[in-house]
Write a protein that holds these residues in place. Structure first.
Motif, PDB file in Angstrom:
ATOM      1  N   MET A  65      -1.528  -3.576  -3.306  1.00 25.24           N
ATOM      2  CA  MET A  65      -0.694  -4.409  -2.666  1.00 25.24           C
ATOM      3  C   MET A  65      -0.179  -4.673  -3.482  1.00 25.24           C
ATOM      4  SD  MET A  65      -2.582  -5.341   0.910  1.00 25.24           S
ATOM      5  CE  MET A  65      -1.317  -5.370   1.634  1.00 25.24           C
ATOM      6  N   LYS A  66      -0.643  -4.991  -4.758  1.00 23.06           N
ATOM      7  CA  LYS A  66       0.472  -5.862  -5.614  1.00 23.06           C
ATOM      8  C   LYS A  66       1.439  -4.906  -6.619  1.00 23.06           C
ATOM      9  CE  LYS A  66      -0.372  -7.130 -10.500  1.00 23.06           C
ATOM     10  NZ  LYS A  66      -0.856  -7.411 -11.653  1.00 23.06           N
TER      11      LYS A  66
ATOM     12  N   HIS B 114       0.961  -0.674   0.276  1.00 26.04           N
ATOM     13  CA  HIS B 114       0.598  -1.624   0.669  1.00 26.04           C
ATOM     14  C   HIS B 114      -0.531  -0.422   2.759  1.00 26.04           C
ATOM     15  CE1 HIS B 114       2.829  -4.689  -0.766  1.00 26.04           C
ATOM     16  NE2 HIS B 114       3.651  -3.742  -0.751  1.00 26.04           N
ATOM     17  N   CYS B 115      -0.317   0.311   2.671  1.00 25.59           N
ATOM     18  CA  CYS B 115      -0.267   1.443   4.323  1.00 25.59           C
ATOM     19  C   CYS B 115      -2.425   2.150   3.714  1.00 25.59           C
ATOM     20  CB  CYS B 115       0.654   2.816   4.386  1.00 25.59           C
ATOM     21  SG  CYS B 115      -0.575   2.673   5.427  1.00 25.59           S
TER      22      CYS B 115
END
Length: 68
Positions: free
Chosen positions: A25-26, A30-31
């Motif tokens: 995510m960083k 995100h998915c």
């Protein structure tokens, strides 16, 4: 201990240790539950999202090594 490679899928890495999720995510991935996470390699996802895959893979491996 398994080592993350550019050819692995996001889901393969998440199965090694779900604790890697914040690292993905960083880096803008995100998915984590979408179909792409199970089908495309980290390398391919990095190209689509403009991510430095070498940095991402190194961070994932450092995390896994520190939690071994």
């Amino acid at each position: 201990m398994a080592k993350v490679t550019h050819e692995m899928t996001i889901m393969e890495v998440l199965k090694l240790d779900p604790g890697v999720a914040p690292i993905f995510m960083k880096h803008g991935l995100h998915c984590l539950g979408c179909p792409g996470a199970t089908m495309e390699s980290i390398h391919d996802a990095g190209q689509v999202h403009g991510i430095n895959v070498d940095v991402l893979v190194n961070e994932l491996n450092q995390f896994l090594e520190s939690n071994a």
